[in-house]
Design an enzyme around this catalytic site. Structure first.
Site, PDB file in Angstrom:
ATOM      1  N   GLU A  51     132.643 -21.637  -8.547  1.00 20.86           N
ATOM      2  CA  GLU A  51     133.151 -22.099  -7.258  1.00 20.86           C
ATOM      3  C   GLU A  51     134.306 -23.058  -7.497  1.00 20.86           C
ATOM      4  O   GLU A  51     134.165 -24.061  -8.203  1.00 20.86           O
ATOM      5  CB  GLU A  51     132.052 -22.808  -6.475  1.00 20.86           C
ATOM      6  CG  GLU A  51     132.348 -22.986  -5.005  1.00 20.86           C
ATOM      7  CD  GLU A  51     132.044 -21.746  -4.194  1.00 20.86           C
ATOM      8  OE1 GLU A  51     132.389 -21.732  -2.998  1.00 20.86           O
ATOM      9  OE2 GLU A  51     131.465 -20.778  -4.737  1.00 20.86           O
TER      10      GLU A  51
ATOM     11  N   LYS B 190     121.489 -15.712  -0.270  1.00 16.40           N
ATOM     12  CA  LYS B 190     122.110 -16.983   0.107  1.00 16.40           C
ATOM     13  C   LYS B 190     121.346 -17.525   1.316  1.00 16.40           C
ATOM     14  O   LYS B 190     121.055 -16.803   2.266  1.00 16.40           O
ATOM     15  CB  LYS B 190     123.599 -16.795   0.427  1.00 16.40           C
ATOM     16  CG  LYS B 190     123.917 -15.767   1.494  1.00 16.40           C
ATOM     17  CD  LYS B 190     125.414 -15.585   1.659  1.00 16.40           C
ATOM     18  CE  LYS B 190     125.714 -14.484   2.677  1.00 16.40           C
ATOM     19  NZ  LYS B 190     127.160 -14.233   2.811  1.00 16.40           N
TER      20      LYS B 190
ATOM     21  N   ARG C 199     137.561 -13.873  -4.467  1.00 20.04           N
ATOM     22  CA  ARG C 199     136.506 -12.884  -4.288  1.00 20.04           C
ATOM     23  C   ARG C 199     137.054 -11.513  -3.918  1.00 20.04           C
ATOM     24  O   ARG C 199     136.446 -10.488  -4.220  1.00 20.04           O
ATOM     25  CB  ARG C 199     135.530 -13.357  -3.207  1.00 20.04           C
ATOM     26  CG  ARG C 199     134.162 -12.706  -3.326  1.00 20.04           C
ATOM     27  CD  ARG C 199     133.211 -13.205  -2.276  1.00 20.04           C
ATOM     28  NE  ARG C 199     133.420 -12.546  -1.002  1.00 20.04           N
ATOM     29  CZ  ARG C 199     132.613 -12.673   0.043  1.00 20.04           C
ATOM     30  NH1 ARG C 199     131.566 -13.462  -0.034  1.00 20.04           N
ATOM     31  NH2 ARG C 199     132.859 -12.049   1.172  1.00 20.04           N
TER      32      ARG C 199
ATOM     33  N   LYS D 146     124.476 -23.811  -3.229  1.00 23.40           N
ATOM     34  CA  LYS D 146     125.625 -22.986  -2.827  1.00 23.40           C
ATOM     35  C   LYS D 146     126.727 -23.948  -2.415  1.00 23.40           C
ATOM     36  O   LYS D 146     126.610 -24.652  -1.411  1.00 23.40           O
ATOM     37  CB  LYS D 146     125.243 -22.072  -1.656  1.00 23.40           C
ATOM     38  CG  LYS D 146     126.335 -21.081  -1.288  1.00 23.40           C
ATOM     39  CD  LYS D 146     125.894 -20.183  -0.138  1.00 23.40           C
ATOM     40  CE  LYS D 146     126.854 -19.029   0.054  1.00 23.40           C
ATOM     41  NZ  LYS D 146     128.241 -19.428   0.235  1.00 23.40           N
TER      42      LYS D 146
END
Length: 530
Positions: free
Chosen positions: A271, A401, A246, A226
C-alpha cells in the site's frame, strides 16, 4: 473504421457480460493486424492521441453548426462525441481523393498531424465517414469510449478469442505497446511467447471479496490492517524499477523517491502511503498520514523538491510475488509471508515497512479491535486464508476485506448536474452542504452513487421543479432536500470553503422526512476530521 464502429455500438448497447466478451472475441478473430491491436488499446484506455481534445471538437462543430443549437443539444444528449456526430453536416462538395479509412490508418494520420494540423485532419476524416463512424472516430480521438467495458474485460475477450489464460495476457500486456503484434502472433501460434523476464512488467493483483455477513475461523485466516492509500506493485528487473497501480498504470514518475529506493529484484505488493507524524506510530504500524495527504502527489508527471519533502511517500508491504526470478505466487500465504519478512529488513526503512498482523484470540475479539480502529490511514481489516496462493482477480473464499463502518452526516442538496452515459438525461450528480455557525450552507462534498433508479427519477423531478438559478450545466436548487451521506473518513482541506473534504462520499438515504434546517453543521464534521 466501420468494423470498429460496429463493435463500439454493439458493446454500448449490450448489457450481458458474456455477450460483450463474444463481440470482442469475434472482432479480434476477424480483424487483421494492426487494427485489432489499436482497437484493444482504445478499449483498455492505452491509446493516446494527444493532438485531439474535446475543445478541438467543440471548435470544429462551432464553425459548422449554430452554437445555441449545439449547446442545447449537448445539454440534452450529455455527450460531446455523440452530439458532434449527429450534428456534423455532410459536406456540400465531397472531399477529393481516396483515403485508407482503416482504424490503424486513421490513428496514424491523426498522430502524424500534430496539434496545429489536427483540427483540419479530423474535419477531413469526419467529412468522409458515416454518422456511426463519426461517433466512433470522435470517441477514439478523445480516449473516452465509455462502452461499458473495463480493461480486464477487454483482455478477457482477447483470451477467450484465442484460448489463452487472461492472467498470461495481463502479464504480457504491460511489457508491450500498441498494436501488440507479438502478443497476437503468439496467440495465433505464429511465434513463441514473448520473453519479458528482463523487463519490470506488471502482474495481476490478487483482490478480495467483501465480508458482508458471517464470520471466519482465525485458525484458517490471518488478519491484518487494510490501509487507506493506493495498492501498488513494486517490480524490479533488468536494473529497472517500476511502480504499478492496481489497474496496471505505471506511476513511477509520480513517486521517483520510492522507485529509487527499491533495489531488490522481484515483485512486491503493498500500500502506497505518505508519512504522517512519527509520534503517531502505534500498535497498528502507524506513522501514516490520511489519504488526503497522499492525494497531493497522485497524478503528477513531475514532482517538485518541496512535494518530495512535504509529502514523503513509502510502501507498507503486504505480499511477495517474485523473489528475484523465483515465482512464489503458487506458494501458500504462510510461505510468502515468511519470505516477505526476510526481504523487508534488506530494504530502506524510511521507504518500506511490513504490514502488521492483528493478534486476536478469535473473530469476536477481532470485531472489537476493528470497531476501535479510527487511525487516520486505517480503512478496515483484511482476512487472508493461510493456505491461499496468490492468484489474479477475486477468488471466493481466499481473501476478504472487512471495511470499518462508514461515518454518516445529514446534508442539504445545493446543486445538481446531469450525469454521463446512461444517466445523461437525468440530474444525477449532486453537491451537498452543511450549515455554518453563521447560518450559511457550505459545500462539503459531491456524490452520485447509492440511489435506486426510482429515487433517481424522483430527485430529477425535484431538481427540475425546484431550480432557483442556472450556471451553465449546473442547477442551483431550493435548499429543502436532505441526503444522509455515508463516507469513509473526513479530512481538513484548505482547498474547500468548508475546510473539510470527505473520502468516498455516497448517498445512504434520501431523507424526505427531515427538514433542511435540521441537517448537520460543518463544525460537527470538523470534529470528525482526522
Amino acid at each position: 473504421m466501420r468494423a470498429f464502429s460496429q463493435l463500439l455500438d454493439g458493446l454500448t448497447y449490450t448489457r450481458s457480460r458474456n455477450a460483450k466478451l463474444k463481440l470482442i472475441a469475434d472482432y479480434l478473430r476477424a480483424t487483421p493486424d494492426p487494427d485489432r491491436g489499436y482497437a484493444m488499446a482504445a478499449l483498455t484506455g492505452d491509446l493516446d492521441l494527444p493532438a485531439v481534445k474535446p475543445a478541438v471538437i467543440r471548435a470544429l462543430v462551432g464553425e459548422r453548426v449554430d452554437p445555441v443549437l449545439y449547446g442545447l443539444s449537448r445539454d440534452f444528449i450529455g455527450d460531446t462525441a455523440e452530439t458532434a456526430a449527429l450534428l456534423w453536416p455532410d459536406p456540400a462538395v465531397p472531399p477529393e481523393g481516396e483515403l485508407d479509412l482503416s482504424l490503424s490508418a486513421v490513428i496514424d494520420r491523426l498522430n502524424a498531424s500534430g496539434r496545429a494540423a489536427a483540427p483540419a485532419t479530423l474535419a477531413d476524416l469526419l467529412d468522409r465517414v458515416s454518422v456511426e463512424e463519426r461517433y466512433a472516430l470522435l470517441k477514439l480521438a478523445t480516449g473516452s469510449l465509455r462502452a461499458g467495458v473495463s480493461a480486464r474485460l477487454a483482455k478477457t475477450g482477447l483470451a477467450d478469442a484465442f484460448g489463452l489464460n487472461v492472467d498470461d495476457v495481463e502479464e504480457l500486456w504491460h511489457g508491450l505497446t500498441p498494436p501488440y503484434q507479438p502478443l497476437f502472433e503468439w496467440a495465433e501460434g505464429r511465434s513463441d511467447r514473448p520473453a519479458l523476464s528482463e523487463l519490470p512488467v506488471f502482474r495481476p493483483f490478487m483482490l478480495a471479496h467483501g465480508l458482508e455477513d458471517g464470520t471466519v475461523d482465525l485458525a484458517d485466516y490471518a488478519a491484518e490492517w487494510k490501509w487507506d492509500g493506493i495498492r501498488v506493485q513494486l517490480v524490479r528487473a533488468g536494473g529497472q524499477t517500476r511502480l504499478f497501480s492496481r489497474t496496471g498504470d505505471d506511476i513511477t514518475a509520480s513517486f521517483p523517491d520510492v522507485a529509487a529506493a527499491f533495489t531488490h529484484d522481484g515483485a512486491l505488493d503493498g500500500e502506497l502511503l505518505v508519512r504522517g507524524d512519527a509520534q503517531g506510530a502505534d500498535s497498528h504500524g502507524g506513522a501514516a498520514a490520511s489519504f488526503n495527504a497522499l492525494q497531493q502527489r497522485l497524478g503528477r508527471k513531475a514532482v517538485s523538491a518541496a512535494m518530495l519533502r512535504d509529502y514523503p511517500a513509502f510502501v507498507r508491504l503486504y505480499d511477495v510475488l517474485l523473489d528475484g526470478q523465483e515465482d512464489l505466487r503458487a506458494e501458500p500465504w504462510t510461505e510468502r509471508r515468511r519470505r516477505l519478512e526476510a526481504i523487508v529488513p534488506q530494504l530502506d526503512p524510511t521507504r518500506f515497512d511490513l504490514s502488521q498482523l492483528i493478534n486476536a484470540a478469535d473473530f469476536y475479539a477481532l470485531t472489537e479491535i476493528r470497531a476501535g480502529a479510527r487511525d487516520d490511514a486505517i480503512e478496515g481489516v483484511m482476512l487472508k486464508r493461510r493456505d491461499s496462493p496468490y492468484v489474479g482477480g477475486r477468488r471466493v473464499g481466499l481473501w476478504y476485506k472487512w471495511k470499518r463502518d462508514p461515518l454518516t452526516a445529514d446534508c442539504v442538496v445545493m446543486y445538481a448536474q446531469r450525469g454521463s452515459g446512461k444517466r445523461s438525461s437525468y440530474y444525477s450528480d449532486y453537491t451537498f452542504g452543511c450549515w455554518s455557525e453563521d447560518g450559511d450552507l457550505l459545500p462539503v462534498g459531491k456524490a452520485y452513487s447509492g440511489i435506486t433508479d426510482e429515487e433517481l427519477r424522483w430527485i430529477d423531478r425535484f431538481v427540475r421543479n425546484h431550480t432557483v438559478k442556472r450556471f451553465g450545466p449546473v442547477r442551483e436548487v431550493e435548499k429543502s432536500l436532505v441526503f444522509e451521506i455515508a463516507f469513509d473518513s473526513i479530512h481538513a482541506s484548505a482547498r474547500h470553503k468548508s475546510g473539510i473534504a470527505m473520502r468516498f462520499p455516497r448517498i445512504s438515504r434520501v431523507r424526505r422526512d427531515k427538514p433542511a434546517a435540521e441537517a448537520d453543521r460543518v463544525e460537527t464534521l470538523r470534529r470528525l476530521a482526522t
